[in-house]
Design an enzyme around this catalytic site. Structure first.
Site, PDB file in Angstrom:
ATOM      1  N   ASP A 122       0.831  -1.205   0.000  1.00 18.23           N
ATOM      2  CA  ASP A 122       0.000   0.000   0.000  1.00 18.23           C
ATOM      3  C   ASP A 122       0.864   1.252   0.000  1.00 18.23           C
ATOM      4  O   ASP A 122       2.020   1.208   0.433  1.00 18.23           O
ATOM      5  CB  ASP A 122      -0.859   0.076   1.272  1.00 18.23           C
ATOM      6  CG  ASP A 122      -1.744  -1.131   1.435  1.00 18.23           C
ATOM      7  OD1 ASP A 122      -2.119  -1.745   0.423  1.00 18.23           O
ATOM      8  OD2 ASP A 122      -2.057  -1.443   2.601  1.00 18.23           O
TER       9      ASP A 122
HETATM   10  N1  URA Z   1      -1.075  -5.961   3.951  1.00 15.38           N
HETATM   11  C1  URA Z   1      -1.526  -4.702   4.010  1.00 15.38           C
HETATM   12  O1  URA Z   1      -2.516  -4.420   4.639  1.00 15.38           O
HETATM   13  N2  URA Z   1      -0.860  -3.766   3.317  1.00 15.38           N
HETATM   14  C2  URA Z   1       0.256  -4.010   2.616  1.00 15.38           C
HETATM   15  O2  URA Z   1       0.830  -3.092   2.029  1.00 15.38           O
HETATM   16  C3  URA Z   1       0.725  -5.331   2.583  1.00 15.38           C
HETATM   17  C4  URA Z   1       0.035  -6.295   3.253  1.00 15.38           C
END
Ligand code: URA
Length: 257
Positions: free
Chosen positions: A113
């Site tokens: 993310d």
């Molecule tokens: N899980 C999440 O919530 N975000 C990420 O970036 C990777 C795994």
């Protein structure tokens, strides 16, 4: 002219031949690159005729490492927060691709993310990328999450046993409380925003998320925004972790794990 052999592995291959083989250019062009001092081996400008072992030596052209396999490169990036995991962003935000050499073009294996930090693999090796990303190959990913509050034993148990999310129950995860509000969570599924949603579901929203391991690959010293090529040993261990199961070989079947 020196009549002795330039330094290097005596039974390695000549540098210009290795460069040509991985697709840098013709043998003549590769010789010119070496003469122009644009090629380094293990951080030092290389001489024409030097012998190298592409599995062990780090060979760079204009600062970009060449692959150890025909034209393939595998990079490990420590993604900072605020950088998107796509090749180009319509909103003009910085992307992980901006942090890496322009050539050869690589793509991220899975995604983190926008605000997630930590280890991300980028490669032009589509086959390996598919095998790593596929949940059935069981490459686990470890995250450190700072959360609101202190998860109880019951909350940790729920994370381990599986959490009901709107796209179904999660597979069992490894979950431990490191201290106070810091949770270590290891999963091998790759659902969208999975760690954040799991911790939300047990009542502890994430305030900071860092990926600290991808299968056997970890690096505590890589600074945020920095990258490096995987070593040949890391690449071998990653390939061992995903197994031969996902390789497209006619006449073979997936033996499972
Ligand atoms: N899980 C999440 O919530 N975000 C990420 O970036 C990777 C795994």
């Amino acid at each position: 002219m020196a009549d002795s052999e330039p330094a290097g592995h005596p039974d390695g291959e000549r540098l210009q031949k290795v460069l040509a083989r991985v697709g840098i250019g013709s043998r003549r062009i590769c010789e010119d690159l070496i003469a122009e001092e644009r090629v380094k081996v293990n951080g030092e400008i290389a001489e024409l005729g030097r012998r190298v072992d592409p599995e062990r030596d780090l060979v760079e052209v204009d600062g970009a490492p060449i692959g150890t396999r025909q034209g393939l490169v595998h990079y490990l990036l420590n993604k900072p927060a605020g950088v998107v995991t796509t090749a180009s962003d319509p909103q003009g935000r910085p992307t992980v691709i901006d942090l890496l050499p322009a050539e050869p073009r690589v793509f991220p294996v899975g995604r983190l993310d926008l605000q997630t930090e930590g280890l991300l693999l980028l490669t032009n090796d589509g086959e390996l990328a598919n095998r790593i990303a596929h949940p059935s190959h069981g490459v686990d990913k470890e995250y450190l999450a700072e959360v609101v509050g202190t998860p109880s034993r019951a909350a940790l148990r729920q994370l381990r046993e599986g959490v009901e999310l709107d796209d179904g129950i999660t597979a069992p995860a490894a979950a431990t409380l490191v201290e106070g509000s810091l949770v270590k969570l290891t999963i091998h599924e790759g659902r969208n925003r999975q760690v954040r949603r799991m911790l939300d579901a047990v009542g502890h929203p994430v305030t900071r998320l860092i990926r600290t391991r991808i299968g056997p690959i970890t690096d505590r010293r890589l600074e945020p925004g920095a990258w490096r090529p995987l070593t040949a040993a890391e690449l071998r261990s990653l390939e061992a972790a995903v197994g031969e199961a996902g390789r497209t070989q006619p006449g073979t079947t997936d033996p499972g794990r």
